[in-house]
Design an enzyme around this catalytic site. Structure first.
Site, PDB file in Angstrom:
ATOM      1  N   CYS A  50     -40.213  -4.542  -5.873  1.00  0.00           N
ATOM      2  CA  CYS A  50     -41.334  -4.888  -6.764  1.00  0.00           C
ATOM      3  C   CYS A  50     -42.584  -5.199  -5.954  1.00  0.00           C
ATOM      4  O   CYS A  50     -43.705  -4.842  -6.361  1.00  0.00           O
ATOM      5  CB  CYS A  50     -40.980  -6.094  -7.629  1.00  0.00           C
ATOM      6  N   ARG A 126     -37.383  -1.325 -14.705  1.00  0.00           N
ATOM      7  CA  ARG A 126     -38.720  -0.819 -14.347  1.00  0.00           C
ATOM      8  C   ARG A 126     -39.116   0.195 -15.417  1.00  0.00           C
ATOM      9  O   ARG A 126     -38.704   1.350 -15.365  1.00  0.00           O
ATOM     10  CB  ARG A 126     -38.683  -0.114 -12.989  1.00  0.00           C
TER      11      ARG A 126
HETATM   12  C1  BEZ Z   1     -36.459  -5.343  -5.878  1.00  0.00           C
HETATM   13  O1  BEZ Z   1     -36.329  -5.228  -4.662  1.00  0.00           O
HETATM   14  O2  BEZ Z   1     -37.550  -5.330  -6.414  1.00  0.00           O
HETATM   15  C2  BEZ Z   1     -35.209  -5.484  -6.685  1.00  0.00           C
HETATM   16  C3  BEZ Z   1     -34.054  -4.898  -6.214  1.00  0.00           C
HETATM   17  C4  BEZ Z   1     -32.887  -5.035  -6.963  1.00  0.00           C
HETATM   18  C5  BEZ Z   1     -32.895  -5.752  -8.149  1.00  0.00           C
HETATM   19  C6  BEZ Z   1     -34.076  -6.301  -8.606  1.00  0.00           C
HETATM   20  C7  BEZ Z   1     -35.247  -6.161  -7.885  1.00  0.00           C
END
Ligand code: BEZ
Length: 220
Positions: A50, A126
């Site tokens: 993110c 997402r």
């Molecule tokens: C992230 O790195 O943004 C992420 C990875 C796995 C689950 C949720 C967020």
């Protein structure tokens, strides 16, 4: 009895929802009337993928604004968490996040527009909603937690929608680098015999080129 509201789909008006953001309260979709809006959700603040996405969106924010397009983030976090995270991004990565982020702590927005999926637990997937200046949802995309999005594709989509709306054409795969017709655009399929005739005349005059009457393209 209250009308049952299903998940919004392409072609629907974006639902009217009052949201709390890092820039104060906003009324969706009215506050964005006259602009294109990319509403995108992420699983949570202070997560690595993110963070790369927010950095990438901010890097292209100027380009989005030149395209009359606003960005609006969302996750099931409190506004203080968003503010702490964006402060961290500015201090550590050197980018000030200039667009607002919805603090959907109660999950009200996420539940209304379908951002909680089987794989995402209590967090949002997402998702990306592209909403046009008349508040109509033009595209909905979903990605899993482990895959960061490609912001350049959203720029391509906005440019494609704007061309399509302005010229009444359709946009080919990989436009403007399509393998067959390069940066040319598709003349929408003819639906009547007269339209087919008209198409053949236009082809004779060199106004359009066709592989067949149902696959015509032109330069704009
Ligand atoms: C992230 O790195 O943004 C992420 C990875 C796995 C689950 C949720 C967020």
């Amino acid at each position: 009895m209250e009308e049952e509201k299903g998940m919004p789909l392409i072609g629907d008006k974006f639902p009217e929802i009052k949201v709390q953001t890092t820039h104060g309260v906003k009324n969706l979709p009215d506050d964005y009337k006259g602009k294109w809006l990319i509403l995108f959700s992420h699983p949570g603040d202070f997560t690595p993928v993110c963070t790369t996405e927010f950095y990438a969106f901010q890097k292209r924010y100027g380009t989005f604004r030149e395209l009359n397009t606003e960005l609006l983030g969302l996750s099931i976090d409190q506004v203080q968490s968003h503010l702490k995270w964006t402060e961290w991004i500015e201090e550590n990565l050197g980018e000030k996040i200039e667009f607002p982020i919805i603090a959907d702590g109660t999950g009200k927005v996420a539940n209304r527009i379908g951002l909680i999926h089987a794989s995402s637990g209590t967090a949002t997937v997402r998702a990306v909603f592209i909403v046009d200046p008349k508040s109509i949802i033009r595209a909905i995309l979903y990605y899993p937690a482990e895959l960061g999005r490609n912001m350049d594709e959203f720029i391509r989509m906005i440019k494609g929608f704007q061309k399509s709306d302005a010229e009444g054409v359709a946009i080919p795969a990989n436009w403007p680098n399509n393998e067959l017709i390069k940066d040319r655009v598709i003349v929408p399929p003819a639906g009547t015999e007269n339209a087919i005739k008209d198409r053949k005349e236009k082809e004779k005059k060199g106004e359009i080129e066709c592989y067949d009457w149902w696959l015509c393209h032109k330069k704009i």
